[in-house]
Design a protein around this motif. Structure first.
Motif, mmCIF file in Angstrom:
data_model
loop_
_atom_site.group_PDB
_atom_site.id
_atom_site.type_symbol
_atom_site.label_atom_id
_atom_site.label_comp_id
_atom_site.label_asym_id
_atom_site.label_seq_id
_atom_site.Cartn_x
_atom_site.Cartn_y
_atom_site.Cartn_z
ATOM 1 N N LEU A 143 0.831 -1.201 0.000
ATOM 2 C CA LEU A 143 0.000 0.000 0.000
ATOM 3 C C LEU A 143 0.865 1.251 0.000
ATOM 4 C CD1 LEU A 143 -2.635 1.653 0.450
ATOM 5 C CD2 LEU A 143 -2.361 1.183 2.902
ATOM 6 N N PHE A 144 1.847 1.284 0.863
ATOM 7 C CA PHE A 144 2.720 2.455 0.964
ATOM 8 C C PHE A 144 3.715 2.505 -0.184
ATOM 9 C CE2 PHE A 144 1.528 1.324 5.381
ATOM 10 C CZ PHE A 144 0.727 2.423 5.621
ATOM 11 N N ALA A 145 4.073 1.333 -0.705
ATOM 12 C CA ALA A 145 4.965 1.315 -1.866
ATOM 13 C C ALA A 145 4.284 1.966 -3.067
ATOM 14 C CB ALA A 145 5.363 -0.124 -2.204
ATOM 15 N N CYS A 146 3.002 1.741 -3.224
ATOM 16 C CA CYS A 146 2.247 2.372 -4.308
ATOM 17 C C CYS A 146 2.205 3.887 -4.127
ATOM 18 C CB CYS A 146 0.829 1.813 -4.356
ATOM 19 S SG CYS A 146 0.722 0.079 -4.878
ATOM 20 N N ILE A 147 2.087 4.329 -2.882
ATOM 21 C CA ILE A 147 2.098 5.773 -2.600
ATOM 22 C C ILE A 147 3.462 6.356 -2.933
ATOM 23 C CG2 ILE A 147 1.953 7.483 -0.748
ATOM 24 C CD1 ILE A 147 -0.060 5.633 0.642
ATOM 25 N N TYR A 148 4.506 5.672 -2.523
ATOM 26 C CA TYR A 148 5.863 6.135 -2.825
ATOM 27 C C TYR A 148 6.098 6.208 -4.336
ATOM 28 C CZ TYR A 148 7.456 5.650 2.034
ATOM 29 O OH TYR A 148 7.654 5.798 3.387
ATOM 30 N N LYS A 149 5.664 5.175 -5.047
ATOM 31 C CA LYS A 149 5.887 5.130 -6.502
ATOM 32 C C LYS A 149 5.109 6.246 -7.197
ATOM 33 C CE LYS A 149 8.045 2.689 -8.397
ATOM 34 N NZ LYS A 149 9.431 2.813 -8.911
ATOM 35 N N ALA A 150 3.886 6.526 -6.697
ATOM 36 C CA ALA A 150 3.099 7.611 -7.279
ATOM 37 C C ALA A 150 3.790 8.955 -7.077
ATOM 38 C CB ALA A 150 1.700 7.638 -6.654
ATOM 39 N N LEU A 151 4.346 9.159 -5.887
ATOM 40 C CA LEU A 151 5.080 10.396 -5.622
ATOM 41 C C LEU A 151 6.306 10.496 -6.519
ATOM 42 C CD1 LEU A 151 4.891 10.511 -1.708
ATOM 43 C CD2 LEU A 151 3.708 12.025 -3.322
ATOM 44 N N GLN A 152 6.965 9.376 -6.750
ATOM 45 C CA GLN A 152 8.140 9.373 -7.610
ATOM 46 C C GLN A 152 7.772 9.729 -9.053
ATOM 47 O OE1 GLN A 152 9.940 5.565 -8.514
ATOM 48 N NE2 GLN A 152 12.010 6.432 -8.391
ATOM 49 N N LEU A 153 6.696 9.151 -9.546
ATOM 50 C CA LEU A 153 6.267 9.412 -10.916
ATOM 51 C C LEU A 153 5.835 10.862 -11.104
ATOM 52 C CD1 LEU A 153 4.241 6.139 -11.650
ATOM 53 C CD2 LEU A 153 6.539 6.744 -12.464
ATOM 54 N N LEU A 154 5.338 11.464 -10.031
ATOM 55 C CA LEU A 154 4.931 12.870 -10.083
ATOM 56 C C LEU A 154 6.088 13.817 -9.828
ATOM 57 C CD1 LEU A 154 1.562 12.616 -8.100
ATOM 58 C CD2 LEU A 154 1.824 12.982 -10.570
ATOM 59 N N GLY A 155 7.257 13.234 -9.539
ATOM 60 C CA GLY A 155 8.417 14.059 -9.243
ATOM 61 C C GLY A 155 8.329 14.742 -7.898
ATOM 62 N N LYS A 156 7.562 14.161 -6.976
ATOM 63 C CA LYS A 156 7.349 14.754 -5.664
ATOM 64 C C LYS A 156 7.871 13.858 -4.546
ATOM 65 C CE LYS A 156 5.029 18.281 -7.287
ATOM 66 N NZ LYS A 156 5.576 19.674 -7.227
ATOM 67 N N ASP A 157 8.857 13.026 -4.837
ATOM 68 C CA ASP A 157 9.363 12.111 -3.805
ATOM 69 C C ASP A 157 10.356 12.803 -2.879
ATOM 70 O OD1 ASP A 157 10.922 12.238 -6.159
ATOM 71 O OD2 ASP A 157 11.978 10.402 -5.651
ATOM 72 N N ASP A 158 9.890 13.934 -2.341
ATOM 73 C CA ASP A 158 10.662 14.647 -1.334
ATOM 74 C C ASP A 158 10.601 13.874 -0.031
ATOM 75 O OD1 ASP A 158 11.902 17.336 -0.303
ATOM 76 O OD2 ASP A 158 10.225 16.905 1.055
ATOM 77 N N VAL A 159 11.651 13.914 0.752
ATOM 78 C CA VAL A 159 11.718 13.101 1.960
ATOM 79 C C VAL A 159 10.603 13.437 2.939
ATOM 80 C CG1 VAL A 159 13.368 14.666 3.097
ATOM 81 C CG2 VAL A 159 13.212 12.267 3.813
ATOM 82 N N GLN A 160 10.237 14.704 3.043
ATOM 83 C CA GLN A 160 9.171 15.083 3.964
ATOM 84 C C GLN A 160 7.821 14.503 3.528
ATOM 85 O OE1 GLN A 160 9.472 16.505 6.944
ATOM 86 N NE2 GLN A 160 11.694 16.465 6.598
ATOM 87 N N LEU A 161 7.594 14.478 2.220
ATOM 88 C CA LEU A 161 6.361 13.867 1.728
ATOM 89 C C LEU A 161 6.372 12.360 1.956
ATOM 90 C CD1 LEU A 161 5.684 15.801 -1.612
ATOM 91 C CD2 LEU A 161 4.469 15.996 0.563
ATOM 92 N N LEU A 162 7.534 11.738 1.790
ATOM 93 C CA LEU A 162 7.643 10.301 2.048
ATOM 94 C C LEU A 162 7.356 9.980 3.511
ATOM 95 C CD1 LEU A 162 10.817 9.313 -0.008
ATOM 96 C CD2 LEU A 162 8.419 9.202 -0.690
ATOM 97 N N ILE A 163 7.665 10.915 4.385
ATOM 98 C CA ILE A 163 7.429 10.705 5.816
ATOM 99 C C ILE A 163 5.964 10.937 6.174
ATOM 100 C CG2 ILE A 163 7.916 11.644 8.120
ATOM 101 C CD1 ILE A 163 10.773 12.209 7.135
ATOM 102 N N TRP A 164 5.384 12.024 5.632
ATOM 103 C CA TRP A 164 4.063 12.458 6.100
ATOM 104 C C TRP A 164 2.883 11.891 5.327
ATOM 105 C CZ3 TRP A 164 3.100 14.370 10.641
ATOM 106 C CH2 TRP A 164 4.140 14.995 11.341
#
Length: 499
Positions: A105-126
């Motif tokens: 579930l969280f891996a999908c969220i991480y991958k979506a953030l990566q594809l959007l170019g938003k895989d900032d560490v703070q977003l990965l945390i929150w």
């Protein structure tokens, strides 16, 4: 770190046409009324959901402490490895005690953030915590709607209040723990459990949610064993329940879990079975500490309940019999966990929603709430003509101290006899010995009739002929108690004389 692993017609003539047209107007008006009522209910639920999301988002922002390593190491760390290709897997993954469905579930969220170019560490945390907070908010609303459906809106408000004020829920519900998801899925499943009196029951939904919770964390099966067994014993078509519900749902859920783990482990593995071997059969969790058998009773449950403990105990005593199965699930779960040496507070977190159900039950407050209705007569233009007669056991309600206006009121009195008359019977006893006869005798002239009658629900049937003959109509119903006894009913009725 926890040692234990865990882990959807024709019309040719004009007459029929005109008939349909008239009918459509009638049903259209009814439809619009129903739509407006439905829209109002939907609007109320939407507002409640928005409030719950806001509360849990605040919850997420304020809880900045660390609880247990599993919050990160068995969910987010694994998800990071799945999404970005690097991350550490603890020994539980090497021994196949953990399953991939929950971290996925969280891996999908991480991958979506990566594809959007938003895989900032703070977003990965929150973002994962915010997702968990939103799910927790929806669970809060579902619990409220369940109690509202089974009881009433007033009781549901108190259960909802207890849920929001639970310190352990506040501390845990936004964390990325399998225990948290296990608890949330338990609440969702509880909403569709076919308890007596519920029209929300759905075999497919509640069994599917249970199966999903077991995939996330196998211990989710423990509190549901007595509940599913009770459902099975009460079910008339037992074979259909097993053949058309339990087996298909179990096979689909287990099969999906096996396939997901096969993809990421590279081999077929049943992590739920490995979990049982490690934690139950081999009891190797003692490596991380052991506690006496009574720990959950003397420390675990009292601590996670906190200030709700006395309300929980009182609710257990006063709750209707149909809710005993929920209490049984709590006791059963605590007993099962007590047999295991390694104990933690979060292990019994899934029983907390059951406990909140008991904490919010309202008892014997109708006699106070009914005074609010009487107060409104003080501001009415017909105050001078109003006459309130409280036909309840004497002193059941407050009086002028809770009305504060010179309203004409009367209640059944019960003063003791101070004259030594052995045949003395007070007014209240005389009334209850023959309510209908007493009323007909007391109010022989219609000009003497009260404008409002207030009495417990148990009296309604006995005096129904008087009420109909004298032109009284029920205007309000006030909840009083879950446990009616003798002259005290579950509700208080307010009847008003037609003018």
């Amino acid at each position: 770190m926890e040692a234990a692993g865990g882990l959807l017609a024709r019309a040719r003539r004009p007459e029929p046409v005109r008939l349909r047209k008239r009918r459509s107007v009638l049903y259209g008006a009814a439809g619009r009324a129903a739509a407006q009522q439905g829209a109002g209910a939907a609007g109320g639920t939407a507002a409640l959901t928005a409030l719950a999301v806001a509360a849990r988002a605040l919850n997420c922002a304020l809880v900045r402490t660390s609880f247990v390593p599993d919050e990160y190491w068995q969910s987010l760390e694994v998800a990071h490895r799945l999404a970005f290709g690097y991350g550490h897997l603890t020994w539980e993954w090497a021994h196949r005690l953990r399953g991939y469905p929950y971290p996925l579930l969280f891996a999908c969220i991480y991958k979506a953030l990566q594809l959007l170019g938003k895989d900032d560490v703070q977003l990965l945390i929150w973002v994962p915590r915010l997702v968990q907070a939103v799910l927790a908010a929806f669970a809060d609303v579902k619990l409220y709607l369940l109690v509202k459906h089974l009881e009433n809106a007033e009781t549901a408000k108190y259960v909802y209040f207890c849920q929001l004020c639970s310190w352990f829920t506040w501390y845990t519900c936004t964390r990325t723990l399998t225990n948290t998801m296990e608890t949330l899925l338990t609440i969702f499943a509880l909403c569709y459990y076919p308890i007596k009196g519920s029209k929300m029951g759905s075999r497919w939904k509640y069994l599917s949610l249970i199966a999903l919770a077991i995939v996330v964390r196998p211990t989710a099966a423990i509190p549901w064993i007595p509940l599913v067994l009770s459902h099975f014993l009460q079910e008339q078509k037992k074979a259909d329940l097993i053949l058309y519900y339990c087996i298909p749902i179990g096979l689909v859920t287990l099969g999906t879990s096996l396939i997901i783990d096969r993809v990421f482990f590279g081999e077929w593995v049943l992590v739920q079975l490995n979990f049982l071997k490690f934690n139950v059969l081999q009891n190797l969790g003692t490596f991380y500490g052991s506690h006496p058998w009574h720990w959950y009773f003397t420390q675990g449950l009292p601590v996670i309940l906190g200030t709700h403990l006395p309300f929980f105990i009182h609710g257990c005593v006063m709750a209707p019999k149909r809710y005993c199965i929920f209490l049984g699930a709590v006791i059963w779960t605590v007993l099962v966990y007590s047999t295991l040496s390694h104990k933690e507070f979060r292990f019994i977190y899934p029983v907390l929603p059951f406990c909140m159900f008991f904490c919010g039950l309202i008892h014997q407050r109708g006699s106070l709430d009914v005074m609010n209705h009487i107060q409104h007569l003080c501001t009415s233009s017909h105050q001078s003509q109003a006459f309130v007669f409280i036909m309840m056991p004497c002193h059941s309600t407050p009086f002028y101290s809770h009305v504060h206006c010179p309203l004409k009121m009367r209640f059944l009195q019960c003063p003791p006899d101070l004259t030594g008359n052995e045949s003395y019977v007070d007014e209240a006893d005389l009334f209850y010995s023959n309510p209908l006869g007493w009323l007909n005798k007391e109010f022989y002239d219609d000009t003497l009739l009260p404008s409002h009658l207030i009495f417990f629900s148990v009296l309604e049937q006995e005096i129904s002929t008087f009420l109909a003959l004298k032109g009284y109509k029920k205007t309000a119903t006030v909840f009083h108690t879950h446990v009616p006894q003798g002259r005290v009913g579950s509700h208080i009725y307010i009847y008003k004389k037609k003018t």
